[in-house]
Design an enzyme around this catalytic site. Structure first.
Site, PDB file in Angstrom:
ATOM      1  N   ILE A 310       0.823  -1.220   0.000  1.00 40.99           N
ATOM      2  CA  ILE A 310       0.000   0.000   0.000  1.00 40.99           C
ATOM      3  C   ILE A 310       0.849   1.259   0.000  1.00 40.99           C
ATOM      4  O   ILE A 310       0.317   2.371  -0.036  1.00 40.99           O
ATOM      5  CB  ILE A 310      -0.952   0.028   1.212  1.00 40.99           C
ATOM      6  CG1 ILE A 310      -0.181  -0.103   2.530  1.00 40.99           C
ATOM      7  CG2 ILE A 310      -2.003  -1.066   1.094  1.00 40.99           C
ATOM      8  CD1 ILE A 310      -1.059   0.039   3.764  1.00 40.99           C
ATOM      9  N   PHE A 315      11.855   4.808   4.251  1.00 42.67           N
ATOM     10  CA  PHE A 315      12.142   3.877   5.331  1.00 42.67           C
ATOM     11  C   PHE A 315      11.854   2.436   4.954  1.00 42.67           C
ATOM     12  O   PHE A 315      12.290   1.522   5.638  1.00 42.67           O
ATOM     13  CB  PHE A 315      11.333   4.244   6.572  1.00 42.67           C
ATOM     14  CG  PHE A 315      11.682   5.581   7.136  1.00 42.67           C
ATOM     15  CD1 PHE A 315      12.911   5.799   7.726  1.00 42.67           C
ATOM     16  CD2 PHE A 315      10.793   6.635   7.061  1.00 42.67           C
ATOM     17  CE1 PHE A 315      13.241   7.029   8.251  1.00 42.67           C
ATOM     18  CE2 PHE A 315      11.115   7.869   7.579  1.00 42.67           C
ATOM     19  CZ  PHE A 315      12.343   8.072   8.176  1.00 42.67           C
ATOM     20  N   THR A 317       9.076  -0.522   2.526  1.00 40.02           N
ATOM     21  CA  THR A 317       7.793  -0.824   1.889  1.00 40.02           C
ATOM     22  C   THR A 317       6.735  -1.093   2.953  1.00 40.02           C
ATOM     23  O   THR A 317       7.013  -1.679   3.992  1.00 40.02           O
ATOM     24  CB  THR A 317       7.947  -2.052   0.982  1.00 40.02           C
ATOM     25  OG1 THR A 317       9.014  -1.821   0.057  1.00 40.02           O
ATOM     26  CG2 THR A 317       6.674  -2.313   0.190  1.00 40.02           C
ATOM     27  N   VAL A 318       5.494  -0.652   2.672  1.00 39.24           N
ATOM     28  CA  VAL A 318       4.392  -0.820   3.618  1.00 39.24           C
ATOM     29  C   VAL A 318       3.368  -1.782   3.019  1.00 39.24           C
ATOM     30  O   VAL A 318       2.974  -1.644   1.858  1.00 39.24           O
ATOM     31  CB  VAL A 318       3.721   0.525   3.947  1.00 39.24           C
ATOM     32  CG1 VAL A 318       2.620   0.327   4.990  1.00 39.24           C
ATOM     33  CG2 VAL A 318       4.749   1.524   4.456  1.00 39.24           C
ATOM     34  N   LYS A 332       5.305  -2.213   8.083  1.00 39.40           N
ATOM     35  CA  LYS A 332       6.419  -1.535   7.421  1.00 39.40           C
ATOM     36  C   LYS A 332       7.656  -2.409   7.508  1.00 39.40           C
ATOM     37  O   LYS A 332       8.115  -2.764   8.593  1.00 39.40           O
ATOM     38  CB  LYS A 332       6.681  -0.175   8.067  1.00 39.40           C
ATOM     39  CG  LYS A 332       7.759   0.637   7.351  1.00 39.40           C
ATOM     40  CD  LYS A 332       8.023   1.947   8.075  1.00 39.40           C
ATOM     41  CE  LYS A 332       6.814   2.866   8.009  1.00 39.40           C
ATOM     42  NZ  LYS A 332       6.616   3.397   6.634  1.00 39.40           N
ATOM     43  N   ASP A 427      11.122  14.315   9.374  1.00 35.70           N
ATOM     44  CA  ASP A 427      10.591  13.983   8.051  1.00 35.70           C
ATOM     45  C   ASP A 427       9.110  14.329   7.958  1.00 35.70           C
ATOM     46  O   ASP A 427       8.309  13.553   7.439  1.00 35.70           O
ATOM     47  CB  ASP A 427      10.819  12.500   7.761  1.00 35.70           C
ATOM     48  CG  ASP A 427      10.743  12.189   6.269  1.00 35.70           C
ATOM     49  OD1 ASP A 427      10.789  13.145   5.471  1.00 35.70           O
ATOM     50  OD2 ASP A 427      10.630  11.011   5.907  1.00 35.70           O
TER      51      ASP A 427
END
Length: 589
Positions: A310, A315, A317-318, A332, A427
């Protein structure tokens, strides 16, 4: 006799003065001086530093930002970082043939890199990152045999990476991340040994350096000569048309065979695409309200594949993780860090897992596997603010935008003032503000920057990932404080009000970012024009207050920016009906 002697002395004095003035004039208009003056004349705006460059000065070596060789008096370095320079790079820079160091990063320079830069054969370092430079990378840069460092990241460069750059045998640092480069990354010389970090943020690049296979049509074509010799050659068009007929037949056969294989083997191929969690994987849960055994979670992890992705970010891939009872989580994935870093990482995760607040995304736990860390968060069905503003069809009305701003402010203020130890996000951007089903904002990814700051790859990603949101002093020094977060929050407010990205193309054409655009509108007494025309129900008093708060937050001086606690107070007193107790609400929905 005395009078005659005096006349002779005066004559000699005048002659010497004339020759001295003539010599000084010649020095002031030396080729290096002329090249620098061409650069100065092309710059449309700055903080005044190059305005001190005067053509009548006897020596350009005395100009601010200019360094000369002590013996030859030739210019060997030009360093004008973060001086608000706005304008093109003139081809006359190529006349500085003794230049060793060109440092013009963190400005607002635009248009293309002049090919004449390839004439500066003494160059050892080129730093043009964090500007708005467009066009292609000149292949002539491959002529700079002594070049050691080349940083063109965070610009708007397009086209292919020239193969000539592979000839640079002394090059040790190379970064073209976060541009719009396309095609196959050349595998010549040093370019073959570079890692993904040098190319991050270019969606249409391919090559073994970034583990993306190039297809025969499109990407590999784009990686051809950047001089554009391909063109619409009639012979090529004829060959292409003939090949297409045969290609269609081949595709039909492949589709038939692919469908057959999919029915037989397709489901096997998608298994364990995320990670093999077997062999020593452990689950750590921070909150005791999740009724799942570790084996149940691991079983779900093993079933994840690319269809569950998604989101992707700096940082990791989710993935969307759905449990059998209907509960949904966001997973994550962070690639395994250096050996010996696990203990620190787990200790920091324990701190992050203890934080619960209405306007923060809860970290529920993590899976520690042999190859990566998998962080388990609450899943928010509203997606990200970035998607709501820029990618989805629906429009956010005024009340929704104001509520999102206030929620994000409260979440960030809690991190700064109520967490122990305090947390600097580093961030803040629209993709890190997530929305629930009622469009209430929650700050995500807090604490991850500190977790990964020792990783060189992450440092590159974090700075690139937040380009447009970064405070000036952070870009210059790399040192983050609460006030750098405040600046990013101010940019976020402007993004929400305008519906435009911080580096929108309409700004770049004028040499601005969103903060520069705001300052320009304020100077023209047109600040109200920043509001998104599609936004309904705009309240003038609230708009005035939000613009005032945003302007304070994006001040170039960190000392002049308010704290996030003060920002929340201003939002509650000037934008909405005060409800100060809500700020300290640490309960989780």
């Amino acid at each position: 006799m005395g009078i005659c002697l005096m006349k002779r002395c005066c004559s000699w004095f005048l002659l010497i003065s004339f020759l001295s003035a003539l010599t000084n004039e010649n020095e002031a208009i030396s080729p290096d001086g002329e090249a620098l003056l061409s650069f100065r004349n092309g710059v449309l705006a700055s903080d005044g530093v190059i305005g001190l460059w005067r053509p009548e000065d006897p020596d350009p070596c005395n100009w601010k930002g200019v360094t000369c060789d002590a013996k030859t008096k030739r210019v060997i370095a030009l360093s004008l970082t973060y001086h608000k320079l706005r304008g093109p790079l003139p081809p006359e820079l190529g006349k500085l043939d003794q230049l060793r160091l060109l440092m013009l990063h963190n400005n607002a320079l635009y248009q293309s890199i002049p090919a004449s830069l390839g004439n500066c054969t003494a160059l050892e370092g080129i730093y043009l990152q964090n500007n708005y430079i467009t066009g292609t990378i000149p292949s002539e840069i491959g002529n700079l045999s002594g070049l050691k460092n080349l940083d063109l990241s965070n610009n708007n460069l397009n086209g292919a990476i020239p193969a000539s750059l592979g000839q640079l045998k002394r090059l040790t640092k190379f970064n073209v991340s976060n541009n719009f480069l396309v095609g196959k990354i050349p595998s010549d010389g040093l370019l073959a040994r570079l890692s993904r970090d040098s190319f991050n943020g270019n969606r249409n690049l391919c090559g073994k350096q970034i583990d993306i296979v190039c297809n025969d049509s499109g990407n590999s074509t784009a990686s051809g000569s950047p001089t554009g010799q391909g063109g619409n050659n009639p012979k090529r068009l004829l060959i292409s048309a003939s090949a297409t007929v045969g290609g269609l037949l081949l595709v039909a056969l492949m589709c038939f065979w692919g469908c057959f294989l999919y029915k037989k083997l397709g489901r096997v191929e998608s298994k364990s695409l995320v990670i093999d969690v077997g062999g020593g994987a452990s689950i750590v849960m921070f909150h005791g309200d999740l009724p799942y055994a570790s084996k149940d979670i691991i079983k779900k992890l093993e079933s994840l594949n690319e269809e569950h992705i998604i989101g992707c970010g700096g940082f990791g891939t989710v993935y969307k993780l759905s449990m059998d009872d209907g509960n949904v989580f966001a997973l994550k994935r962070i690639v395994k860090l250096n050996e010996g870093f696990d203990r620190f990482f787990e200790r920091e995760l324990e701190i992050l897992g203890s934080i619960k607040h209405r306007y923060l995304v809860n970290l529920r736990g993590y899976c520690n596997s042999p190859t990566s860390k998998l962080l388990l968060y609450d899943y928010l069905p509203g997606g990200s603010l970035d998607e709501a503003l820029h990618k989805r069809g629906e429009q956010l009305d005024w009340d929704s935008r104001v509520n999102i701003i206030i929620g994000a402010a409260k979440g960030l203020a809690y991190l700064h003032h109520d967490c122990s130890p305090r947390i600097i996000h580093r961030d803040i951007k629209s993709s890190n503000i997530l929305l629930d089903g009622n469009l209430e904002a929650r700050v995500s990814d807090f604490g991850l920057a500190k977790l990964l700051e020792d990783e060189e790859s992450h440092i590159t990603t974090i700075v690139a990932g937040t380009f447009g949101y970064l405070a000036p002093e952070y870009m210059q020094s790399g040192r983050a404080t609460e006030k750098t977060d405040v600046y990013s929050f101010g940019v976020l407010v402007l993004e929400v009000l305008s519906g435009k990205l911080p580096t929108d193309a309409s700004f770049i054409e004028k040499g601005f970012n969103i903060v520069g655009w705001l300052n320009f509108l304020i100077s023209e007494n047109r600040a109200k024009e920043i509001v998104d025309l599609s936004c309904e129900g705009v309240e003038r008093e609230s708009l005035d207050a939000l613009l005032s708060i945003a302007t304070k937050c994006v001040s170039s001086s960190p000392d002049e920016r308010p704290t996030m606690h003060r920002v929340v107070q201003l939002l509650e007193s000037e934008v909405m009906t005060p409800c100060p107790s809500d700020f300290y609400d640490s309960s989780s929905d």
